[in-house]
Design an enzyme around this catalytic site. Structure first.
Site, short mmCIF file in Angstrom:
data_model
loop_
_atom_site.label_atom_id
_atom_site.label_comp_id
_atom_site.label_asym_id
_atom_site.label_seq_id
_atom_site.Cartn_x
_atom_site.Cartn_y
_atom_site.Cartn_z
CB CYS B 238 -0.92 0.01 1.21
SG CYS B 238 -1.82 1.56 1.43
CB CYS B 241 -0.87 2.08 5.64
SG CYS B 241 -1.52 0.53 5.00
CB CYS B 263 -5.66 -0.16 2.13
SG CYS B 263 -4.14 -0.73 2.86
CB CYS B 269 -5.60 2.42 4.72
SG CYS B 269 -4.13 3.05 3.88
#
Lengths: 200, 283
Positions: B238, B241, B263, B269
């Site tokens: 991602c 994150c 995400c 997230c």
């Protein structure tokens, strides 16, 4: 008309039936798990749990069969006033109400058709006790296994063989209930359980 | 709040839906017909899920709605506000705080726990519908457990693409009996369907069907021995994150072919970012 015919329903139908339904749904989704259910005060011989289940699920579209002692003037009048459900014989019912012995034989109830297995009866069984001990349950909704004080074992094993057809059961006792859908495998857990079942 | 009955629907309608939900739970994966009502939103906006939510909500519930994993899209916001107004329920975006989660096309990343209910919005509940348009025939096929056509479809995927190209609404078999459409969730989410601690309810408003999976139900994605089921996702972390285990959306970010992966589960997230995790595209 008796005063207790008119009383004992849900004071606040929308929220009380919502709470009662969650108890019924949790019970049906987790066979053997005992749930509390409140809000109804029906006349004897209906228990508060039985009354709450019927108020939550029944109306003019759901024919009810009252078996044995349950088929009395007090129960009929109360259900007629609060639900409007028609009373019928076991072969036409959507819900059957009674003690276990009075509901027999199970072969007379609709078990659905292979194309519409949902068109089957739900039996609401009034029990003198309800405990998490006795027969062993496995199947959908049960993590490993569960135990429940069932009135007998053979009938539920026979019912399981009909899957996806078959009957579904709700057991009521006081202000508590548990359920046994057709998908659950039932077995005797121990000789003690058999003795207990035989004695009840 | 007082303008409507609790949770919008009238009591008789809720009883009808509740009876259908119970039969759905007793026959996992079987589609129970129900008399779907018109809702104050168009078909395709989750009218089936809304009706199921209305039938299960109590005033004590905490309600969360996600649309493709996101809490802040139009569909999610409007349904959340709808029940805030008509049922007076508390709402949240945190997956673990919610007791009832209505979802369109995703299962939250965070594992659900007992006591939670996941309500799916379903467009086409019949997994065989694109193979056989006649309801009378698909009903017969379910009753006879005649699912060969579905395997032929997956086989044709393999013969054409070299692998099973079906990537969402991937058919599953429930408890060895009914083949079920899990709604258009990505097949990445399919492994979460089985053995879930929460109750899963599926509502299709236009098609007038409700079906259900009780907790801890066996759910198997259809496959072949030499082409086993694979829960796939974009092969990236991602961008926000840095999570490597979550399902990702691909975003086009400029006119030069630039893109990033984030995400699809916004709550997951955001919680990770709040905990200090940072992806390569995070500001």
């Amino acid at each position: 008309m008796q005063a207790n015919t008119l009383s004992g329903g849900f004071a606040d139908p929308a929220t009380q039936s919502a709470h009662a339904f969650r108890s019924v749904m949790e019970a049906m989704a987790r066979p053997g798990a005992i749930q509390d259910i409140h809000g109804a005060a029906p006349p004897a011989p209906l228990s508060p749990a039985m009354g709450a289940v019927l108020l939550t699920l029944c109306d003019t579209e759901t024919p009810i069969y009252l078996a044995g002692d349950m088929d009395c003037e007090a129960a009929r009048a109360w259900l007629a006033f609060h639900t409007g459900a028609p009373f019928v014989g076991p072969a036409q019912c959507m819900f059957a109400v009674g003690k276990w012995d009075a509901l027999a034989p199970l072969s007379v109830y609709p078990i659905g058709t292979s194309e519409y297995p949902d068109r089957s009866a739900t039996l609401i069984v009034e029990c003198s006790e309800l405990a998490a001990s006795g027969a062993t349950l496995t199947g959908p909704g049960i993590k490993d296994q569960a135990t429940l004080s069932l009135p007998e074992v053979d009938a539920f094993q026979d019912n399981r063989t009909l899957f996806p057809l078959g009957l579904d059961f709700i057991f009521t006792c006081g202000e508590r209930l548990a359920a046994l859908p057709r998908s659950t495998e039932v077995s005797r857990s121990s000789s003690e359980a058999i003795a207990q079942v035989g004695a009840s | 709040m007082t303008e409507y009955n609790f949770a919008y629907l009238d009591e008789q309608t809720k009883r009808m839906i509740r009876r259908a939900i119970l039969k759905g739970l007793t026959i996992p994966g079987y589609q129970v017909p129900f008399a779907s009502r018109e809702m104050p939103m168009p078909y395709g906006w989750g009218t089936g899920g809304v009706q199921v939510s209305a039938a299960v909500l109590t005033p004590k519930d905490t309600f969360k709605v996600i649309d493709q994993g996101a809490d802040d899209t139009t569909n999610a916001v409007s349904i959340r506000t709808f029940f805030q107004r008509t049922a007076g329920v508390a709402t949240t975006t945190a997956t673990s705080d919610a007791t009832v989660i209505q979802t369109r096309h995703r299962i939250p990343e965070e594992p659900l726990h007992e006591g939670q209910i996941l309500v799916y919005q379903v467009p086409i509940p019949e997994p065989l519908r694109f193979l056989e348009p006649r309801e009378s025939e698909t009903r017969k096929m379910h009753s006879l457990e005649e699912y060969g056509l579905m395997h032929v479809k997956l086989y044709e995927d393999i013969s054409r693409h070299g692998h099973i190209a079906t990537s969402y609404a991937y058919p599953v078999k429930v408890e060895g009996r009914y083949v079920m459409d899990p709604s258009p969730i990505p097949k990445f989410d399919n492994p979460k369907l089985g053995d879930m601690a929460a109750i899963q309810l599926f509502g299709a408003g236009r098609e007038q069907r409700i079906y259900a999976l009780p907790p801890y139900t066996q759910v198997v994605s259809l496959d072949f021995e030499d082409h086993p089921f694979e829960a796939s996702k974009a092969d990236h972390p991602c961008g926000m994150c840095g999570a490597t285990d979550s399902y990702l959306d691909e975003l086009i970010i400029d006119d030069l072919g630039g893109r990033m992966f984030v995400c699809s589960d916004t709550d997951y997230c955001e919680a990770r970012q709040a905990a200090g995790h940072k992806g390569k595209d995070a500001a």
